[in-house]
Design a protein around this motif. Structure first.
Motif, short mmCIF file in Angstrom:
data_model
loop_
_atom_site.label_atom_id
_atom_site.label_comp_id
_atom_site.label_asym_id
_atom_site.label_seq_id
_atom_site.Cartn_x
_atom_site.Cartn_y
_atom_site.Cartn_z
N ARG A 210 33.47 51.62 52.79
CA ARG A 210 32.44 52.50 54.00
C ARG A 210 30.92 51.85 53.60
O ARG A 210 29.50 51.86 53.89
N LEU A 211 30.78 51.73 52.03
CA LEU A 211 29.61 50.66 51.17
C LEU A 211 29.59 49.83 51.96
O LEU A 211 28.26 49.21 51.21
N GLY A 212 30.42 49.04 52.35
CA GLY A 212 30.64 47.82 52.25
C GLY A 212 30.48 46.86 50.88
O GLY A 212 30.45 45.50 51.52
N LEU A 213 31.15 46.88 50.31
CA LEU A 213 31.80 46.82 49.32
C LEU A 213 32.95 45.80 49.20
O LEU A 213 33.76 46.52 49.66
N THR A 214 33.52 44.37 48.38
CA THR A 214 34.50 43.95 48.83
C THR A 214 34.83 43.46 47.67
O THR A 214 34.62 43.89 46.47
N PRO A 215 36.41 43.74 47.38
CA PRO A 215 37.55 43.55 46.43
C PRO A 215 36.72 42.88 45.42
O PRO A 215 36.75 43.22 44.20
N ASN A 216 36.32 41.77 45.80
CA ASN A 216 35.26 41.17 44.11
C ASN A 216 34.41 41.35 43.72
O ASN A 216 34.29 41.76 42.41
N LEU A 217 34.02 41.90 44.54
CA LEU A 217 32.38 42.66 44.03
C LEU A 217 32.81 43.95 43.33
O LEU A 217 32.18 44.20 41.82
N VAL A 218 33.69 44.33 43.65
CA VAL A 218 34.13 45.84 42.61
C VAL A 218 34.56 45.44 41.17
O VAL A 218 34.35 45.76 40.10
N THR A 219 35.75 44.02 41.12
CA THR A 219 36.04 43.24 39.67
C THR A 219 35.21 43.38 38.90
O THR A 219 34.84 43.28 37.90
N LEU A 220 33.42 42.41 39.87
CA LEU A 220 32.79 42.34 39.05
C LEU A 220 31.84 42.93 38.68
O LEU A 220 31.06 43.28 37.40
N ILE A 221 31.53 44.35 38.70
CA ILE A 221 31.20 46.08 39.33
C ILE A 221 31.98 46.17 37.51
O ILE A 221 30.96 46.49 36.59
N GLY A 222 33.30 45.73 37.02
CA GLY A 222 33.77 46.49 36.52
C GLY A 222 33.66 45.62 34.94
O GLY A 222 33.74 46.12 34.13
N LEU A 223 33.74 44.14 35.34
CA LEU A 223 33.05 43.62 34.26
C LEU A 223 31.78 44.15 33.75
O LEU A 223 31.50 44.14 32.23
N VAL B 60 43.81 41.32 50.70
CA VAL B 60 44.39 41.19 49.56
C VAL B 60 44.48 39.11 49.19
O VAL B 60 44.41 38.54 50.75
N SER B 61 44.19 38.31 48.71
CA SER B 61 44.52 36.98 47.97
C SER B 61 44.54 36.53 46.51
O SER B 61 44.55 37.40 45.65
N ASP B 62 45.21 35.34 46.73
CA ASP B 62 45.44 34.69 45.12
C ASP B 62 44.34 34.47 44.90
O ASP B 62 44.94 34.96 43.28
N PHE B 63 43.08 34.30 45.01
CA PHE B 63 41.89 34.39 44.19
C PHE B 63 42.30 35.48 43.81
O PHE B 63 41.57 36.12 42.08
N GLY B 64 41.53 36.44 44.55
CA GLY B 64 41.21 38.18 44.09
C GLY B 64 42.24 38.61 43.14
O GLY B 64 41.68 38.82 42.18
N ALA B 65 43.49 38.32 43.33
CA ALA B 65 44.34 38.54 42.18
C ALA B 65 44.12 37.79 40.99
O ALA B 65 44.45 38.47 40.11
#
Length: 205
Positions: A25-38, A80-85
């Motif tokens: 709902r906030l408009g975050l993408t999975p890859n952005l969440v990954t980078l925020i975690g980093l 879900v994507s290979d690059f995301g994984a």
């Protein structure tokens, strides 16, 4: 279903999916969440290097929990994507190394040779565990066995830092245990993969 599987399912039902819906709902993408975690792990490493171990430990634990949400968000949004994984796996390794780098920086500033060596041993062991899984899966063999996988390492470091803020020797013990058990886990994965390859060879014959 094992106790670990049951716990994992509970976390997915009551934590991962609700948070994933919020992120969507906030408009975050999975890859952005990954980078925020980093970025969170990097902040933890800085706090650790400055000697605030209890604060760094809390951040490390939070970063470990946060790491659950990129995959959950990807599944919830059909992204879900290979690059995301690949990005997720890569960032996991970098995050772990960054946290240990923060601890290494602290020990170097204190001229603590034993601490520095144990950080190195823990890092090498962690890399070998991850490498054995990646190499085995590259051969088409599922390889998640072992007692010291990434969740256990993150929990051990985070809790060890919190306790170690008041009892510093605890962190040295935790690093030694991680170094020993990651070695055991890497060997376990090597044996597991060797047996699976042998079974496949017998099936072909």
């Amino acid at each position: 279903m094992t106790s670990r599987d049951s716990a994992r399912q509970a976390v997915a039902d009551y934590i991962e999916r609700p948070v994933a819906r919020l992120f969507s709902r906030l408009g975050l993408t999975p890859n952005l969440v990954t980078l925020i975690g980093l970025a969170i792990a990097g902040a933890g490493a800085y706090v650790i290097a400055m000697g605030n171990w209890w604060g760094g430990g809390l951040i490390v634990l939070f970063a470990g929990i946060f790491d659950l949400f990129d995959g959950a968000l990807a599944r919830a949004t059909g992204k879900v994507s290979d690059f995301g994984a690949l990005l997720d796996s890569t960032v996991d390794r970098v995050s772990e190394a960054v946290v240990l780098l923060g601890l290494l920086a602290y020990y170097l500033s204190e001229n603590n040779d034993l601490g520095s060596i144990l950080v190195y041993v823990a890092l090498v062991g962690s890399i070998m565990v991850s490498y054995m899984r990646a190499r085995s899966e590259g051969l088409g063999i599922d390889c998640k066995v072992g007692v010291m996988t990434r969740p256990e390492r993150v929990a051990a470091v985070g809790i060890g830092l919190i306790v170690g803020h008041w009892v510093p020797v605890v962190v040295l013990v935790v690093l030694g245990v991680i170094g020993a058990l990651t070695t055991v886990t890497a060997i376990h994965r090597l044996i597991h993969t060797s047996r699976m390859i042998a079974n496949e060879d017998r099936d072909v014959q």
